[in-house]
Design a protein around this motif. Structure first.
Motif, PDB file in Angstrom:
ATOM      1  N   ASP A  55       0.887  -1.406   0.092  1.00  0.00           N
ATOM      2  CA  ASP A  55      -0.023  -0.040   0.082  1.00  0.00           C
ATOM      3  C   ASP A  55       0.966   1.295   0.029  1.00  0.00           C
ATOM      4  O   ASP A  55       0.263   2.522  -0.150  1.00  0.00           O
ATOM      5  CB  ASP A  55      -1.104   0.111   1.184  1.00  0.00           C
ATOM      6  N   ARG A  76       4.402   3.637  -8.423  1.00  0.00           N
ATOM      7  CA  ARG A  76       2.989   4.208  -7.736  1.00  0.00           C
ATOM      8  C   ARG A  76       3.135   4.187  -6.182  1.00  0.00           C
ATOM      9  O   ARG A  76       3.797   3.419  -5.659  1.00  0.00           O
ATOM     10  CB  ARG A  76       2.007   3.589  -8.397  1.00  0.00           C
ATOM     11  N   SER A  77       2.584   5.385  -5.794  1.00  0.00           N
ATOM     12  CA  SER A  77       2.467   5.060  -4.258  1.00  0.00           C
ATOM     13  C   SER A  77       1.137   5.904  -3.805  1.00  0.00           C
ATOM     14  O   SER A  77       0.710   6.700  -4.338  1.00  0.00           O
ATOM     15  CB  SER A  77       3.472   6.144  -3.600  1.00  0.00           C
ATOM     16  N   ARG A  78       0.656   5.193  -2.723  1.00  0.00           N
ATOM     17  CA  ARG A  78      -0.655   5.763  -2.289  1.00  0.00           C
ATOM     18  C   ARG A  78      -0.386   6.450  -1.290  1.00  0.00           C
ATOM     19  O   ARG A  78      -1.563   7.109  -0.193  1.00  0.00           O
ATOM     20  CB  ARG A  78      -1.647   4.441  -1.972  1.00  0.00           C
ATOM     21  N   TRP A  79       0.793   6.507  -0.759  1.00  0.00           N
ATOM     22  CA  TRP A  79       0.958   7.681   0.509  1.00  0.00           C
ATOM     23  C   TRP A  79       0.677   8.992   0.006  1.00  0.00           C
ATOM     24  O   TRP A  79       1.032   9.621  -1.091  1.00  0.00           O
ATOM     25  CB  TRP A  79       2.672   7.562   0.699  1.00  0.00           C
ATOM     26  N   PRO A  80      -0.035   9.806   1.166  1.00  0.00           N
ATOM     27  CA  PRO A  80      -0.393  11.187   0.748  1.00  0.00           C
ATOM     28  C   PRO A  80       0.891  12.132   0.898  1.00  0.00           C
ATOM     29  O   PRO A  80       1.799  11.600   1.843  1.00  0.00           O
ATOM     30  CB  PRO A  80      -1.393  11.764   1.766  1.00  0.00           C
ATOM     31  N   ARG A 113       1.118  13.403  -5.613  1.00  0.00           N
ATOM     32  CA  ARG A 113       1.346  12.064  -5.332  1.00  0.00           C
ATOM     33  C   ARG A 113       2.692  11.743  -6.028  1.00  0.00           C
ATOM     34  O   ARG A 113       3.100  12.298  -6.657  1.00  0.00           O
ATOM     35  CB  ARG A 113       0.422  11.164  -6.052  1.00  0.00           C
ATOM     36  N   GLU A 115       4.450   9.646  -7.820  1.00  0.00           N
ATOM     37  CA  GLU A 115       4.393   8.764  -8.592  1.00  0.00           C
ATOM     38  C   GLU A 115       4.996   9.169  -9.985  1.00  0.00           C
ATOM     39  O   GLU A 115       4.882  10.579 -10.162  1.00  0.00           O
ATOM     40  CB  GLU A 115       3.050   8.134  -8.834  1.00  0.00           C
ATOM     41  N   TRP A 243       1.842  13.504 -11.270  1.00  0.00           N
ATOM     42  CA  TRP A 243       0.975  14.368 -10.416  1.00  0.00           C
ATOM     43  C   TRP A 243       1.206  15.816 -10.047  1.00  0.00           C
ATOM     44  O   TRP A 243       2.476  15.724  -9.410  1.00  0.00           O
ATOM     45  CB  TRP A 243       0.171  13.551  -9.328  1.00  0.00           C
TER      46      TRP A 243
END
Length: 275
Positions: A55, A76-80, A113, A115, A243
């Protein structure tokens, strides 16, 4: 001269392990790679690199590339990204390339993000690594194995005269428009041959001199979005999807410098979409 010295040092770095890298198999232990061990000692100086939670960090790459000179890569990363703990750097390392440290991307809280999507050259069967560094200095890594061969020595896909005529032309593509402080996906496309110096001209039978993008800086409204230190491992006509976090109307701006110190700038004014 400093760029030639860096290239020579990287060639020496990879020489000891390149023969083993060409015989790699997907089952081989990624940590046993002699090139990786040297790169790790050089840029991370013995710091611990933890396996990245799913995650937090994902590396997307084909298990077998259709074209070794144009291999799609996505980190990709889901970290804010925010004022607290965030991802400040992403390292892209391709063990079997003559220059294994292929890219170092830097991010800010305004990045939206951490990414990046791009296209790379892969010279031989290789472990490909993404290493995330957080703002408090911790390191997390993920590895994929990619079957590809000859990407760094492949001839250019475009006509030399046409490439010279469009050298440095850049354009943005912004998807979906601005909507308040919602992260926005954008794409930067750069016309540049990104010659590796390892490809032979099919007519002259001489090696085309190295000439590649080495630095990319992108800002929005004067604030940093991402920057990248890259080299010829990035494919011809570099392309980056990223992003950014808008704060109302502003200007998306890219500044690019290549290995001959040529500087290119592109800008696009953006306006917030009324609700």
């Amino acid at each position: 001269m400093k760029h030639l010295a860096r290239l020579f040092a990287l060639l020496l770095l990879v020489a000891a392990g390149l023969s083993q890298a060409r015989n790699l198999q997907p089952t081989d232990d990624p940590e046993s790679s002699p090139v990786w061990q040297k790169v790790r000692a050089s840029i991370f100086e013995g710091r611990s690199i933890a396996p990245a939670p799913a995650d937090m960090l994902v590396l997307e790459a084909p298990s077998r590339a259709i074209d070794a000179a144009v291999v799609p890569i996505a980190i990709r990363s889901r970290w804010p990204q925010g004022a607290g703990r965030y991802i400040s750097k992403l390292y892209l390392i391709i063990d079997a390339n003559p220059s294994p440290i292929s890219a170092i991307f830097q991010f800010s809280p305004e990045s939206g993000r951490a990414e990046i999507e791009t296209r790379v050259r892969v010279d031989a069967y290789s472990h490909v690594r993404a290493i995330a560094e957080t703002s408090d200095g911790q390191l997390f890594g993920v590895t994929r194995f990619v079957k590809a061969s000859g990407g760094c020595s492949a001839p250019a896909g475009s006509d030399a005269q046409a490439a010279a005529a469009s050298l440095g032309q850049m354009r943005f593509r912004v998807e979906g428009g601005l909507k308040g402080r919602t992260p926005v996906l954008a794409q930067l496309m750069i016309d540049h041959p990104n010659h590796s110096g390892l490809a032979m001209d099919q007519y002259s039978r001489q090696f085309t001199p190295a000439h590649y993008v080495r630095k990319v800086d992108v800002t929005y409204d004067g604030k940093p979005v991402f920057s990248a230190d890259v080299d010829f491992s990035i494919s011809e006509n570099p392309n980056f999807r990223f992003w950014f976090l808008p704060q109302g109307n502003g200007e998306l701006r890219a500044t690019v410098v290549d290995s001959r110190d040529l500087r290119f700038v592109a800008a696009q004014a953006l306006r917030d979409t009324p609700k």
